[in-house]
Design a protein around this motif. Structure first.
Motif, PDB file in Angstrom:
ATOM      1  N   TRP A   1      -0.222   0.394   9.031  1.00  0.00           N
ATOM      2  CA  TRP A   1      -1.120  -0.732   8.749  1.00  0.00           C
ATOM      3  C   TRP A   1      -2.145  -0.821   9.875  1.00  0.00           C
ATOM      4  O   TRP A   1      -1.859  -1.376  10.945  1.00  0.00           O
ATOM      5  CB  TRP A   1      -0.303  -2.021   8.685  1.00  0.00           C
TER       6      TRP A   1
ATOM      7  N   SER B   1       0.856  -1.189   0.000  1.00  0.00           N
ATOM      8  CA  SER B   1       0.000   0.000   0.000  1.00  0.00           C
ATOM      9  C   SER B   1       0.887   1.232   0.000  1.00  0.00           C
ATOM     10  O   SER B   1       2.069   1.159   0.363  1.00  0.00           O
ATOM     11  CB  SER B   1      -0.919   0.017   1.228  1.00  0.00           C
TER      12      SER B   1
ATOM     13  N   TYR C   1      -4.612  -6.474   3.361  1.00  0.00           N
ATOM     14  CA  TYR C   1      -4.218  -5.883   2.084  1.00  0.00           C
ATOM     15  C   TYR C   1      -3.952  -6.993   1.069  1.00  0.00           C
ATOM     16  O   TYR C   1      -3.461  -8.071   1.434  1.00  0.00           O
ATOM     17  CB  TYR C   1      -2.933  -5.060   2.230  1.00  0.00           C
TER      18      TYR C   1
END
Length: 248
Positions: free
Chosen positions: A229, A139, A235
């Motif tokens: 996170w 990400s 994810y």
């Protein structure tokens, strides 16, 4: 011959649990290159994940590794024969192998000695496939933290062989009739932060850091990872795969 390095015995259980799984498309490509492979050899087999997939379509799979701890954690199947041996020096019979695979491991080998062994044990027109994956893409928030950990925190703790992975295996010698037409391959999985931390703890550089300093480098970074996170978030994670493949 180059001295063998066993960087994964200590964390063999983590390696077996947290290392990513290669996509079916990778195996489909390999098995599209010949009508049938009777006998395969998976070198540096680690937890045996590649050997297990080859065993689904091959009569017999030899799977070798220098780490007995890795072999103890490997997938067991009736047609997989595990060998505690260097990839450069096995007791495999001459001219017996149709397919040689090396996943995320050839950078540790003595190239010249290994390739001599490959030519000794393979049949004419055998296929040799080697591949690696590098840092995962997770990400926009996590990627910079992971990059800082890899390139800065662990700087000086990676073995020099890791450079071959950073270069996506483009700089390894590959003395075979190479195929240039290969599919783009990506490992795709879904992770929690616990998966990420387990994977990072399996890195050889993390183990080197612990050996030299007496504590894990993740101890001081875990809050940064958790900030990037969010709790309970998952994810989709992607590892680009680089492959070299050719015929004897």
């Amino acid at each position: 011959m180059k001295e063998a390095k066993d960087n994964f015995s200590a964390q063999a259980n983590l390696y077996a649990k947290f290392r990513p799984v290669y996509p079916d498309a990778l195996y489909d490509f390999i098995f599209s290159l010949k009508p049938h492979y009777a006998n395969a050899w998976d070198c540096g087999t680690g937890n045996g994940q590649v050997a297990a997939k080859l065993a689904e379509r091959c009569h017999l799979v030899y799977a070798s590794d220098i780490s007995q701890q890795q072999l103890d954690n490997a997938v067991k199947k009736d047609n997989i024969h595990y060998l505690h041996a260097r990839a450069e020096a096995t007791n495999l019979p001459d001219n017996s192998i149709d397919l040689v695979t090396v996943a995320q491991a050839i950078h540790w080998f003595d190239f010249d000695a290994f390739y001599r062994e490959v030519y000794r044990v393979t049949k004419p027109d055998a296929v040799v496939a080697v591949w690696c994956y590098n840092l995962p893409r997770i990400s926009p928030e996590v990627n910079p933290v992971l990059g800082d950990f890899y390139f800065n925190v662990l700087d000086g703790y990676w073995d020099t062989e890791r450079n071959y992975i950073d270069e996506n295996y483009t700089t390894i010698p590959f003395p075979f009739e190479e195929l240039e037409d290969k599919p783009e391959l990506t490992i795709t999985t879904t992770w929690t932060i616990e998966n990420l931390l387990g994977y990072l703890n399996s890195w050889s550089a993390v183990q080197h850091y612990i050996e030299r300093n007496g504590y894990s480098p993740l101890d001081r970074l875990i809050e940064r990872f958790k900030k990037a996170w969010p709790d309970s978030r998952t994810y989709d994670v992607q590892f680009p795969v680089a492959m070299r493949v050719g015929h004897i």
